[in-house]
Design an enzyme around this catalytic site. Structure first.
Site, PDB file in Angstrom:
ATOM      1  N   ALA A 157      -7.941  -5.840   3.685  1.00 40.57           N
ATOM      2  CA  ALA A 157      -6.927  -6.773   3.183  1.00 40.57           C
ATOM      3  C   ALA A 157      -6.109  -6.019   2.130  1.00 40.57           C
ATOM      4  O   ALA A 157      -6.547  -4.993   1.617  1.00 40.57           O
ATOM      5  CB  ALA A 157      -7.616  -7.983   2.562  1.00 40.57           C
ATOM      6  N   GLY A 207     -11.327  -5.902   5.793  1.00 35.44           N
ATOM      7  CA  GLY A 207     -10.647  -6.762   6.759  1.00 35.44           C
ATOM      8  C   GLY A 207     -10.298  -6.015   8.028  1.00 35.44           C
ATOM      9  O   GLY A 207     -10.226  -6.601   9.108  1.00 35.44           O
ATOM     10  N   GLU A 246     -13.177  -6.189  10.112  1.00 34.85           N
ATOM     11  CA  GLU A 246     -13.313  -7.580  10.588  1.00 34.85           C
ATOM     12  C   GLU A 246     -12.354  -7.879  11.726  1.00 34.85           C
ATOM     13  O   GLU A 246     -12.685  -8.609  12.654  1.00 34.85           O
ATOM     14  CB  GLU A 246     -13.112  -8.545   9.419  1.00 34.85           C
ATOM     15  CG  GLU A 246     -14.252  -8.447   8.401  1.00 34.85           C
ATOM     16  CD  GLU A 246     -14.001  -9.263   7.175  1.00 34.85           C
ATOM     17  OE1 GLU A 246     -13.080  -8.914   6.405  1.00 34.85           O
ATOM     18  OE2 GLU A 246     -14.715 -10.254   6.954  1.00 34.85           O
ATOM     19  N   GLU A 288     -16.226  -4.202   0.689  1.00 36.19           N
ATOM     20  CA  GLU A 288     -15.769  -5.230  -0.249  1.00 36.19           C
ATOM     21  C   GLU A 288     -16.693  -5.346  -1.455  1.00 36.19           C
ATOM     22  O   GLU A 288     -16.265  -5.677  -2.551  1.00 36.19           O
ATOM     23  CB  GLU A 288     -15.674  -6.583   0.447  1.00 36.19           C
ATOM     24  CG  GLU A 288     -14.554  -6.715   1.457  1.00 36.19           C
ATOM     25  CD  GLU A 288     -14.956  -6.272   2.860  1.00 36.19           C
ATOM     26  OE1 GLU A 288     -15.863  -5.452   3.015  1.00 36.19           O
ATOM     27  OE2 GLU A 288     -14.309  -6.762   3.813  1.00 36.19           O
TER      28      GLU A 288
HETATM   29  N1  T1G Z   1      -4.952  -2.671  -0.379  1.00 37.05           N
HETATM   30  C1  T1G Z   1      -3.875  -2.227  -1.043  1.00 37.05           C
HETATM   31  N2  T1G Z   1      -3.639  -0.926  -1.343  1.00 37.05           N
HETATM   32  C2  T1G Z   1      -4.570  -0.040  -0.936  1.00 37.05           C
HETATM   33  C3  T1G Z   1      -5.730  -0.422  -0.230  1.00 37.05           C
HETATM   34  C4  T1G Z   1      -5.898  -1.808   0.044  1.00 37.05           C
HETATM   35  N3  T1G Z   1      -6.943  -2.269   0.730  1.00 37.05           N
HETATM   36  N4  T1G Z   1      -6.447   0.689   0.026  1.00 37.05           N
HETATM   37  C5  T1G Z   1      -5.760   1.723  -0.494  1.00 37.05           C
HETATM   38  N5  T1G Z   1      -4.641   1.292  -1.076  1.00 37.05           N
HETATM   39  C6  T1G Z   1      -3.616   2.122  -1.725  1.00 37.05           C
HETATM   40  C7  T1G Z   1      -4.163   2.845  -2.932  1.00 37.05           C
HETATM   41  O1  T1G Z   1      -4.074   2.003  -4.076  1.00 37.05           O
HETATM   42  C8  T1G Z   1      -3.232   4.028  -3.023  1.00 37.05           C
HETATM   43  O2  T1G Z   1      -2.012   3.562  -3.586  1.00 37.05           O
HETATM   44  C9  T1G Z   1      -2.947   4.357  -1.565  1.00 37.05           C
HETATM   45  O3  T1G Z   1      -3.259   3.163  -0.818  1.00 37.05           O
HETATM   46  C10 T1G Z   1      -3.798   5.490  -1.040  1.00 37.05           C
HETATM   47  O4  T1G Z   1      -5.153   5.131  -1.331  1.00 37.05           O
HETATM   48  C11 T1G Z   1     -10.899 -10.158   3.531  1.00 37.05           C
HETATM   49  C12 T1G Z   1     -11.341  -9.136   1.101  1.00 37.05           C
HETATM   50  C13 T1G Z   1      -8.569   3.641   2.587  1.00 37.05           C
HETATM   51  C14 T1G Z   1     -10.474   5.208   2.041  1.00 37.05           C
HETATM   52  O5  T1G Z   1     -11.919  -1.711  -0.109  1.00 37.05           O
HETATM   53  O6  T1G Z   1     -11.231   2.901   0.155  1.00 37.05           O
HETATM   54  O7  T1G Z   1     -10.568  -6.352   3.077  1.00 37.05           O
HETATM   55  O8  T1G Z   1      -1.991   5.041  -5.633  1.00 37.05           O
HETATM   56  O9  T1G Z   1      -5.531   7.051  -2.924  1.00 37.05           O
HETATM   57  O10 T1G Z   1      -8.214   8.642  -1.026  1.00 37.05           O
HETATM   58  O11 T1G Z   1     -12.905  -9.087   3.933  1.00 37.05           O
HETATM   59  O12 T1G Z   1      -7.904   3.799  -0.228  1.00 37.05           O
HETATM   60  O13 T1G Z   1      -0.775   5.724  -3.553  1.00 37.05           O
HETATM   61  O14 T1G Z   1       0.054   3.746  -4.906  1.00 37.05           O
HETATM   62  O15 T1G Z   1      -7.470   5.627  -2.073  1.00 37.05           O
HETATM   63  O16 T1G Z   1      -7.055   8.636   1.266  1.00 37.05           O
HETATM   64  C15 T1G Z   1     -11.399  -3.763   1.599  1.00 37.05           C
HETATM   65  C16 T1G Z   1     -10.014   0.398  -0.156  1.00 37.05           C
HETATM   66  C17 T1G Z   1     -10.353  -4.557   0.878  1.00 37.05           C
HETATM   67  C18 T1G Z   1     -10.710  -0.084   1.107  1.00 37.05           C
HETATM   68  C19 T1G Z   1      -8.099   5.840   1.577  1.00 37.05           C
HETATM   69  N6  T1G Z   1     -10.942  -2.404   1.781  1.00 37.05           N
HETATM   70  N7  T1G Z   1      -9.322   1.651   0.045  1.00 37.05           N
HETATM   71  O17 T1G Z   1      -8.482   6.720   0.552  1.00 37.05           O
HETATM   72  O18 T1G Z   1      -6.219   7.186  -0.512  1.00 37.05           O
HETATM   73  S1  T1G Z   1     -10.873  -6.199   0.549  1.00 37.05           S
HETATM   74  C20 T1G Z   1     -11.242  -1.468   0.860  1.00 37.05           C
HETATM   75  C21 T1G Z   1     -10.024   2.832   0.130  1.00 37.05           C
HETATM   76  C22 T1G Z   1     -10.996  -6.899   2.104  1.00 37.05           C
HETATM   77  C23 T1G Z   1     -11.581  -8.830   3.523  1.00 37.05           C
HETATM   78  C24 T1G Z   1     -11.702  -8.208   2.190  1.00 37.05           C
HETATM   79  C25 T1G Z   1      -9.196   4.080   0.219  1.00 37.05           C
HETATM   80  C26 T1G Z   1      -9.094   4.664   1.632  1.00 37.05           C
HETATM   81  P1  T1G Z   1      -1.125   4.574  -4.489  1.00 37.05           P
HETATM   82  P2  T1G Z   1      -6.172   6.273  -1.811  1.00 37.05           P
HETATM   83  P3  T1G Z   1      -7.517   7.897   0.075  1.00 37.05           P
END
Ligand code: T1G
Length: 670
Positions: A63, A102, A105, A125
């Site tokens: 998400a 997500g 999911e 998450e």
């Molecule tokens: N939402 C918004 N921005 C995100 C994002 C996300 N999920 N993931 C990464 N970014 C942005 C990050 O802030 C950065 O921005 C850029 O993308 C590159 O990220 C309903 C509630 C995917 C492994 O927890 O683990 O789904 O600094 O520097 O090292 O069940 O990002 O460039 O402006 O980390 O290559 C669940 C979180 C969400 C994954 C990539 N998903 N992201 O790593 O790049 S909650 C996560 C990561 C959810 C549902 C629930 C990593 C990555 P900027 P980065 P990276």
């Protein structure tokens, strides 16, 4: 605004493609586009199957976290994934990169899942203080089993595409470079297959042994966190009730976590960590200096650990010592560490040899001449460091970056020993340097922007979380540690015990308290080493050889397994010093310990910001999370102070006689 979702028709297969850089987060526009495309495919009688895939570096990575806390736009992700699964035509998820949260999911709601071998899947998450809130806790166990679902949801571990295939989470591993074509071919193969496999319809038996074993194995790691238990409860619920009931329970738990302080804190740190790598006054496209070889001066604990960071990232290292036995000991420790990692299966023997093969031990400073970055990691003494940098100025090639690993000392003073202060900065690693993720990058007054940008970029390559600090005694972390230690020592004289003070810190969520930390680091660190000069409790301990864990005695007594116990001798010494100093005694509550040891840290952080020695409050939080183990579910000292309420912190500081930083008083902390 054009939708991030487009569709392509390939015969009777509709391919739905997301193009939402950087990570195809499932923001409102993506959800709306997906909804429209799925509806189009379902309504079109000439379409017999659908494929969902993503452009760019990854399948949906979750998400859109930036949407949290704001009014959620339709369609909600839970409704969208249910709609995908309800389709009477097969939907195939084509996965590359990291299908996370997500994203995983969405894939689970698809009837089939194919992936390239390098792909990873996860439901992290929990690392944001949440749980998969779009049916993931109900579908994942039904597809992959209870044990793997517990691990993926409650620890946030990602798994490889191969592991996912073995668990039945992926139906087929396809060509690394032919995902689009192979997913289309797969869709054509299965488009006539019925019944459609729907994860939510799979039956799932309770597995109490797996749950109990998992909880036992992770009890320590989950201490203080709310989200892991909620994830476990949801997975257990999936074994007890049908999907539509379980997903209601999941929704209730998700909302409870979402609006709790822990998730807010963990989401804060997610963004704070990424923000920390940005230098406000240095353009992101600043050309970087190439770092092909690193020199490390000193093969002790720090020098060896620092060297491993680069060797593990494939960057050759020249390591210098003054004497052969020290050099041999240092390189021996590096090899031993690598072999221990290999013994745990986390490294292959050939990787150990490759790393050791990239290490060049030498006794000659001259061998540093071809290094692009030289890091001094010797004894914490300014004269010694000045001598080294004076010599480096003669030896290092033009353009080489010269760094000191000093924990406290003035980088400007060190830089002034060279004719190239613009190439000098601090790289403060935290011990053990090959393990701790924090790197304080200390910017000298004359440090060139490209030098700073190069080191910040290099930090990412060696998997460190780097924070820029200004030149101030102790930089950010250790400068905030000092008032905590001063107050902890005062509390001892006023009636508290080391055990009480440490317990309060451990209950707060720290890995250990001030006195446990002193025993671990060494009570003799920073001691003047004159056993006849005893001016406080610490001197008295050090003079008796109570140097901490390494001597089985410090503020605590230790058995051969280094298990601590309260020391009657230490109690005597503290009593002697209470009498010698005539300190008035009083009943000290746990709350007073919090106010007198943690609030002053916040106050120091506010001063650091006022003096411009940190770029932003969130950087200070990152320092404490990654350098000292501050509990991530409290978001770091500055975030925690905001959660506590600045007024409460200010009142506490004033009650105990502290001078409060102006920005803390005014709440103007950024
Ligand atoms: N939402 C918004 N921005 C995100 C994002 C996300 N999920 N993931 C990464 N970014 C942005 C990050 O802030 C950065 O921005 C850029 O993308 C590159 O990220 C309903 C509630 C995917 C492994 O927890 O683990 O789904 O600094 O520097 O090292 O069940 O990002 O460039 O402006 O980390 O290559 C669940 C979180 C969400 C994954 C990539 N998903 N992201 O790593 O790049 S909650 C996560 C990561 C959810 C549902 C629930 C990593 C990555 P900027 P980065 P990276």
């Amino acid at each position: 605004m054009t939708s991030p979702i487009r569709t392509e028709r390939h015969g009777d297969v509709l391919v739905i493609i997301s193009d939402n850089p950087p990570v195809n987060a499932l923001g409102a526009a993506v959800r709306q586009g997906l909804e429209a495309a799925i509806k189009q495919g379902v309504a079109d009688a000439s379409i017999h199957a659908m494929v969902i895939r993503c452009d760019g570096r990854t399948f949906f990575a979750g998400a859109d976290i930036t949407e949290f806390g704001k009014p959620m736009q339709d369609p909600p992700l839970p409704a969208l994934v249910d709609m995908i699964e309800a389709s009477d035509k097969p939907v195939v998820a084509a996965i590359h990169g990291t299908a996370l949260g997500g994203g995983c999911e969405v894939a689970l709601a698809c009837h089939y899942r194919v992936a390239v071998p390098s792909a990873k899947l996860g439901t992290p998450e929990v690392k944001l203080g949440l749980l998969p809130g779009a049916g993931g806790t109900q579908r994942l166990p039904r597809v992959a089993g209870v044990a793997l679902a517990l691990r993926m949801t409650a620890t946030g571990d990602t798994i490889s595409a191969k592991q996912a295939a073995d668990a039945g989470l992926i139906d087929k591993l396809v060509g690394e470079d032919s995902l689009a074509a192979d997913a289309l071919a797969f869709a054509n193969d299965i488009k006539g297959h019925r019944p459609l496999p729907r994860a939510s319809e799979k039956s799932l038996a309770p597995d109490p042994e797996a749950v109990a074993a998992f909880q036992k194995a992770n009890a320590r790691k989950f201490r203080g966190f709310d989200a892991p238990a909620a994830n476990i409860a949801c997975v257990v619920k999936a074994t007890e009730v049908p999907y539509h009931e379980g997903v209601q329970f999941e929704r209730t738990e998700f909302m409870r976590l979402m609006f709790g302080t822990q998730s807010a804190a963990q989401r804060h740190i997610f963004f704070a960590e990424r923000q920390a790598s940005k230098i406000d006054d240095v353009p992101a496209d600043t050309p970087l200096r190439p770092i092909r070889r690193v020199g490390v001066i000193g093969a002790g604990t720090m020098g060896g650990g620092i060297s491993m960071n680069f060797l593990s990232a494939g960057i050759p290292v020249t390591i210098v010592e003054m004497a052969q036995d020290a050099l041999d000991r240092g390189t021996g420790v590096i090899r031993k560490n690598y072999e221990a990692t290999a013994a745990k299966g986390r490294m292959k023997p050939e990787q150990v040899e490759a790393a050791m093969g990239a290490l060049t031990p030498t006794l000659s400073f001259d061998d540093l001449a071809d290094c692009d970055l030289i890091i001094e990691a010797v004894y914490e003494n300014m004269d010694v460091k000045k001598d080294i940098f004076t010599r480096l100025d003669q030896i290092a090639k033009q353009g080489a970056i010269l760094a000191s690993n000093t924990s406290y000392l003035d980088i400007n003073e060190i830089a002034a020993c060279t004719a190239r202060p613009q190439d000098v900065l601090g790289m403060h690693f935290f011990s053990p340097a090959n393990i701790m993720k924090l790197l304080e990058v200390v910017r000298g007054d004359k440090t060139a922007p490209d030098v700073l940008a190069t080191v910040m970029d290099l930090a990412k390559k060696i998997r460190k979380v780097a924070v820029v600090a200004g030149v101030t005694y102790g930089f950010i972390g250790n400068r905030m540690l000092m008032p905590r230690q001063v107050e902890a020592n005062k509390l001892l004289l006023e009636g508290a015990t080391p055990e009480q003070i440490d317990r309060v810190h451990v209950e707060f969520g720290m890995p250990m308290g001030p006195f446990q930390m002193a025993d671990l680091a060494g009570v003799d660190i920073g001691w003047h080493r004159d056993p006849n000069r005893i001016e406080n409790v610490r001197d008295a301990l050090a003079a008796e050889g109570r140097w901490g864990q390494k001597r089985q005695a410090g503020f605590y007594d230790y058995d051969e397994k280094r298990t601590p116990s309260p020391s009657p001798r230490v109690a005597e010494i503290i009593k002697e010093w209470r009498e010698k100093t005539g300190t008035p005694q009083h009943e000290i509550t746990d709350q007073e310990i919090v106010e007198r040891t943690l609030y002053p840290m916040v106050n120091e952080g506010a001063l650091i910001l006022e003096e411009g020695k940190a770029q932003r409050a969130s950087d200070i939080d990152v320092v404490w999370i990654y350098g000292y183990g501050w509990p991530v579910y409290r978001g770091g000292p500055m975030f925690w102070a905001k959660t506590e309420g600045y007024d409460k912190v200010v009142a506490g500081l004033e009650r105990h006689g502290f001078t409060v930083a102006q920005s803390l008083k005014s709440g103007a902390i950024k």
